[in-house]
Design a protein around this motif. Structure first.
Motif, PDB file in Angstrom:
ATOM      1  N   UNK A 108       0.823  -1.210   0.000  1.00 23.37           N
ATOM      2  CA  UNK A 108       0.000   0.000   0.000  1.00 23.37           C
ATOM      3  C   UNK A 108       0.855   1.258   0.000  1.00 23.37           C
ATOM      4  N   UNK A 109       1.909   1.258   0.803  1.00 27.48           N
ATOM      5  CA  UNK A 109       2.817   2.405   0.837  1.00 27.48           C
ATOM      6  C   UNK A 109       3.501   2.595  -0.510  1.00 27.48           C
ATOM      7  N   UNK A 110       3.872   1.495  -1.115  1.00 32.15           N
ATOM      8  CA  UNK A 110       4.528   1.563  -2.418  1.00 32.15           C
ATOM      9  C   UNK A 110       3.578   2.099  -3.485  1.00 32.15           C
ATOM     10  N   UNK A 111       2.313   1.720  -3.403  1.00 31.44           N
ATOM     11  CA  UNK A 111       1.324   2.250  -4.345  1.00 31.44           C
ATOM     12  C   UNK A 111       1.152   3.759  -4.152  1.00 31.44           C
ATOM     13  N   UNK A 112       1.204   4.211  -2.908  1.00 33.72           N
ATOM     14  CA  UNK A 112       1.124   5.654  -2.651  1.00 33.72           C
ATOM     15  C   UNK A 112       2.334   6.378  -3.239  1.00 33.72           C
ATOM     16  N   UNK A 113       3.501   5.764  -3.110  1.00 35.51           N
ATOM     17  CA  UNK A 113       4.712   6.348  -3.705  1.00 35.51           C
ATOM     18  C   UNK A 113       4.547   6.441  -5.215  1.00 35.51           C
ATOM     19  N   UNK A 114       4.005   5.391  -5.826  1.00 38.95           N
ATOM     20  CA  UNK A 114       3.770   5.397  -7.271  1.00 38.95           C
ATOM     21  C   UNK A 114       2.835   6.536  -7.677  1.00 38.95           C
ATOM     22  N   UNK A 115       1.780   6.742  -6.905  1.00 36.12           N
ATOM     23  CA  UNK A 115       0.816   7.803  -7.218  1.00 36.12           C
ATOM     24  C   UNK A 115       1.463   9.181  -7.126  1.00 36.12           C
ATOM     25  N   UNK A 116       2.204   9.411  -6.048  1.00 41.07           N
ATOM     26  CA  UNK A 116       2.872  10.708  -5.881  1.00 41.07           C
ATOM     27  C   UNK A 116       3.915  10.897  -6.977  1.00 41.07           C
ATOM     28  N   UNK A 117       4.644   9.836  -7.296  1.00 41.54           N
ATOM     29  CA  UNK A 117       5.661   9.914  -8.348  1.00 41.54           C
ATOM     30  C   UNK A 117       5.033  10.263  -9.690  1.00 41.54           C
ATOM     31  N   UNK A 118       3.926   9.626 -10.034  1.00 40.56           N
ATOM     32  CA  UNK A 118       3.295   9.927 -11.319  1.00 40.56           C
ATOM     33  C   UNK A 118       2.769  11.361 -11.353  1.00 40.56           C
ATOM     34  N   UNK A 119       2.254  11.839 -10.238  1.00 37.05           N
ATOM     35  CA  UNK A 119       1.773  13.229 -10.163  1.00 37.05           C
ATOM     36  C   UNK A 119       2.930  14.211 -10.352  1.00 37.05           C
ATOM     37  N   UNK A 120       4.025  13.971  -9.647  1.00 37.41           N
ATOM     38  CA  UNK A 120       5.192  14.858  -9.758  1.00 37.41           C
ATOM     39  C   UNK A 120       5.818  14.771 -11.152  1.00 37.41           C
ATOM     40  N   UNK A 121       5.819  13.594 -11.735  1.00 34.92           N
ATOM     41  CA  UNK A 121       6.373  13.433 -13.073  1.00 34.92           C
ATOM     42  C   UNK A 121       5.546  14.203 -14.097  1.00 34.92           C
ATOM     43  N   UNK A 122       4.216  14.136 -13.968  1.00 35.35           N
ATOM     44  CA  UNK A 122       3.348  14.926 -14.860  1.00 35.35           C
ATOM     45  C   UNK A 122       3.623  16.413 -14.712  1.00 35.35           C
ATOM     46  N   UNK A 123       3.752  16.868 -13.471  1.00 33.49           N
ATOM     47  CA  UNK A 123       4.053  18.285 -13.222  1.00 33.49           C
ATOM     48  C   UNK A 123       5.379  18.659 -13.851  1.00 33.49           C
ATOM     49  N   UNK A 124       6.368  17.792 -13.699  1.00 39.33           N
ATOM     50  CA  UNK A 124       7.685  18.064 -14.266  1.00 39.33           C
ATOM     51  C   UNK A 124       7.604  18.161 -15.787  1.00 39.33           C
ATOM     52  N   UNK A 125       6.891  17.232 -16.398  1.00 39.48           N
ATOM     53  CA  UNK A 125       6.777  17.244 -17.855  1.00 39.48           C
ATOM     54  C   UNK A 125       6.062  18.496 -18.351  1.00 39.48           C
ATOM     55  N   UNK A 126       5.091  18.989 -17.592  1.00 38.66           N
ATOM     56  CA  UNK A 126       4.396  20.219 -17.962  1.00 38.66           C
ATOM     57  C   UNK A 126       5.308  21.435 -17.824  1.00 38.66           C
TER      58      UNK A 126
END
Length: 129
Positions: free
Chosen positions: A70-88
């Protein structure tokens, strides 16, 4: 990793460029580590399942594999959000870094010119304190 990912800020004029660069670097490191973490967590889950089948009694401080997953899934979610922000933000970040590079090159050029004009050439000149 999750807490650090959440604290990364990649947008806004108030964020220093070095902080943005450190944030992007950390995002890339986590992105590279994530497949290994997923593999290890699946191994942990399977190992725990095997031990439970064999009626192993876990210590009181044992963290169950489902919690780790569950913690790892949360890390994945935050990572994908930050990655999208970075790409923008990539075009803005590139222009900002290019502008700082140009400013630093100009400062370096001025410093070199100042040194060439004011460097001590005679051995009896005392340094300014």
């Amino acid at each position: 990793a999750k807490t650090r990912l959440e604290s990364i800020s990649l947008e806004g004029a108030s964020v220093a460029t070095n902080e943005i660069v450190l944030g992007v670097t950390f995002l890339q490191e986590v992105t590279q580590q994530l497949p290994l973490w997923l593999k290890k967590s699946k191994e942990l889950f399977e190992s725990e399942k095997l031990l439970k089948r064999q009626r192993h009694v876990f210590r009181g401080d044992w963290t169950e594999a489902s919690i780790v997953m569950g913690q790892l899934q949360q890390v994945e979610q935050v990572l994908s959000k930050r990655t999208r922000t970075m790409e923008e933000q990539v075009p803005l970040l590139q222009s900002r870094i290019a502008a700082e590079d140009k400013t630093n090159a100009q400062r370096l050029s001025e410093l070199i010119n100042d040194w060439e004009q004011n460097k001590p050439l005679i051995g009896n000149i005392t340094p300014d304190l």
